[in-house]
Scaffold this motif. Structure first.
Motif, PDB file in Angstrom:
ATOM      1  N   ASP A  66      -6.585  -0.823   5.764  1.00 55.38           N
ATOM      2  CA  ASP A  66      -6.398  -0.916   4.320  1.00 55.38           C
ATOM      3  C   ASP A  66      -4.947  -1.256   3.994  1.00 55.38           C
ATOM      4  N   PHE A  67      -4.034  -0.634   4.694  1.00 49.97           N
ATOM      5  CA  PHE A  67      -2.609  -0.887   4.480  1.00 49.97           C
ATOM      6  C   PHE A  67      -2.274  -2.359   4.709  1.00 49.97           C
ATOM      7  N   GLY A  69      -4.238  -4.914   4.535  1.00 49.88           N
ATOM      8  CA  GLY A  69      -4.850  -5.750   3.515  1.00 49.88           C
ATOM      9  C   GLY A  69      -4.206  -5.599   2.143  1.00 49.88           C
ATOM     10  N   ARG A  70      -3.774  -4.406   1.838  1.00 55.17           N
ATOM     11  CA  ARG A  70      -3.226  -4.089   0.523  1.00 55.17           C
ATOM     12  C   ARG A  70      -1.760  -4.504   0.377  1.00 55.17           C
ATOM     13  N   PHE A  71      -0.987  -4.383   1.437  1.00 53.87           N
ATOM     14  CA  PHE A  71       0.453  -4.634   1.362  1.00 53.87           C
ATOM     15  C   PHE A  71       0.860  -5.727   2.341  1.00 53.87           C
ATOM     16  N   THR A  72       1.458  -6.774   1.800  1.00 52.80           N
ATOM     17  CA  THR A  72       1.979  -7.862   2.628  1.00 52.80           C
ATOM     18  C   THR A  72       3.492  -7.910   2.445  1.00 52.80           C
ATOM     19  N   THR A  99       2.921   5.114  -0.063  1.00 53.92           N
ATOM     20  CA  THR A  99       1.482   5.019  -0.277  1.00 53.92           C
ATOM     21  C   THR A  99       0.802   6.147   0.479  1.00 53.92           C
ATOM     22  N   TYR A 101      -2.785   8.143   1.893  1.00 51.64           N
ATOM     23  CA  TYR A 101      -4.161   8.045   2.366  1.00 51.64           C
ATOM     24  C   TYR A 101      -4.664   9.439   2.705  1.00 51.64           C
ATOM     25  N   TRP A 107      -7.452   5.071   0.693  1.00 54.40           N
ATOM     26  CA  TRP A 107      -6.246   4.964  -0.123  1.00 54.40           C
ATOM     27  C   TRP A 107      -6.396   5.843  -1.353  1.00 54.40           C
ATOM     28  N   SER A 110      -0.290   5.002  -4.729  1.00 55.55           N
ATOM     29  CA  SER A 110       0.980   4.410  -4.307  1.00 55.55           C
ATOM     30  C   SER A 110       2.011   4.684  -5.392  1.00 55.55           C
ATOM     31  N   GLU A 143       0.232   3.878  -8.947  1.00 53.82           N
ATOM     32  CA  GLU A 143      -1.034   3.168  -8.802  1.00 53.82           C
ATOM     33  C   GLU A 143      -2.043   4.106  -8.166  1.00 53.82           C
ATOM     34  N   PRO A 145      -6.591   4.437  -7.758  1.00 53.13           N
ATOM     35  CA  PRO A 145      -7.739   3.524  -7.857  1.00 53.13           C
ATOM     36  C   PRO A 145      -8.096   3.212  -9.313  1.00 53.13           C
TER      37      PRO A 145
END
Length: 180
Positions: A66-67, A69-72, A99, A101, A107, A110, A143, A145
């Motif tokens: 998830d990390f 995918g969520r954070f780039t 962030t 979890y 998640w 954040s 942030e 959900p």
């Protein structure tokens, strides 16, 4: 404000998690970015800084996926083990981010720390239209959900205010203090 109880609960949870993490720093926090393991070569090749083999096994694979995918564009990622889950500290696009979890890797929230010029223009505009005499000293972006809330810290010579602004631009005062 719509959904105020949900947002209030999320903010209190985030504050509790942050406070609990600081209070238990020496006992429950495990730095998982100390050394890199050969078993995490796939993760390492993508630029993540994950730790030794024993520590990696404590992090949920779901949380790591998830990390990613969520954070780039993440710099200096560090994972920490907490009583009820995991926390990652990192920098993304010039913002300091935490962030959270749960133990199953879902998640939860954040927290982003920034200044007034790093928030969306319309949020800054909403605040400045009402509090044009106060300086924006700091902004927390929370942030959870399906929701984002901006906690804007305002200050002048005699007072401090923390204003909450939601994604729709609705604003209310959370705290107000008088300087002595």
């Amino acid at each position: 404000m719509k959904k105020t109880p949900i947002l209030a609960a999320a903010l209190l949870s985030a504050a509790f998690i942050s406070g609990h993490l600081s209070a238990q720093e020496s006992k429950s926090r495990v730095n998982l970015a100390a050394t890199q393991s050969a078993t995490t070569s796939a993760t390492a090749s993508s630029g993540a800084a994950i730790a030794n083999e024993a520590a990696v096994s404590t992090i949920s694979v779901r949380a790591i996926k998830d990390f990613k995918g969520r954070f780039t564009k993440v710099a200096d990622e560090r994972w920490f083990l907490m009583d009820k889950g995991f926390c990652a500290y990192f920098t993304q696009d010039g913002l300091k981010v935490r962030t959270y979890y749960d133990t199953r890797g879902r998640w939860k929230a954040s927290l982003k720390y920034c200044n007034e010029f790093q928030i969306p223009h319309f949020i800054r505009d909403v605040v400045k239209r009402t509090y044009y005499d106060l300086a924006i000293t700091f902004v927390n972006i929370v942030e959870v959900p399906e929701h984002t809330v901006y906690l804007v810290h305002l200050e002048d010579k005699t007072s401090l205010k923390i204003v909450r602004v939601n994604e729709e631009g609705e604003m209310d005062v959370l705290n107000e203090f008088t300087k002595q």
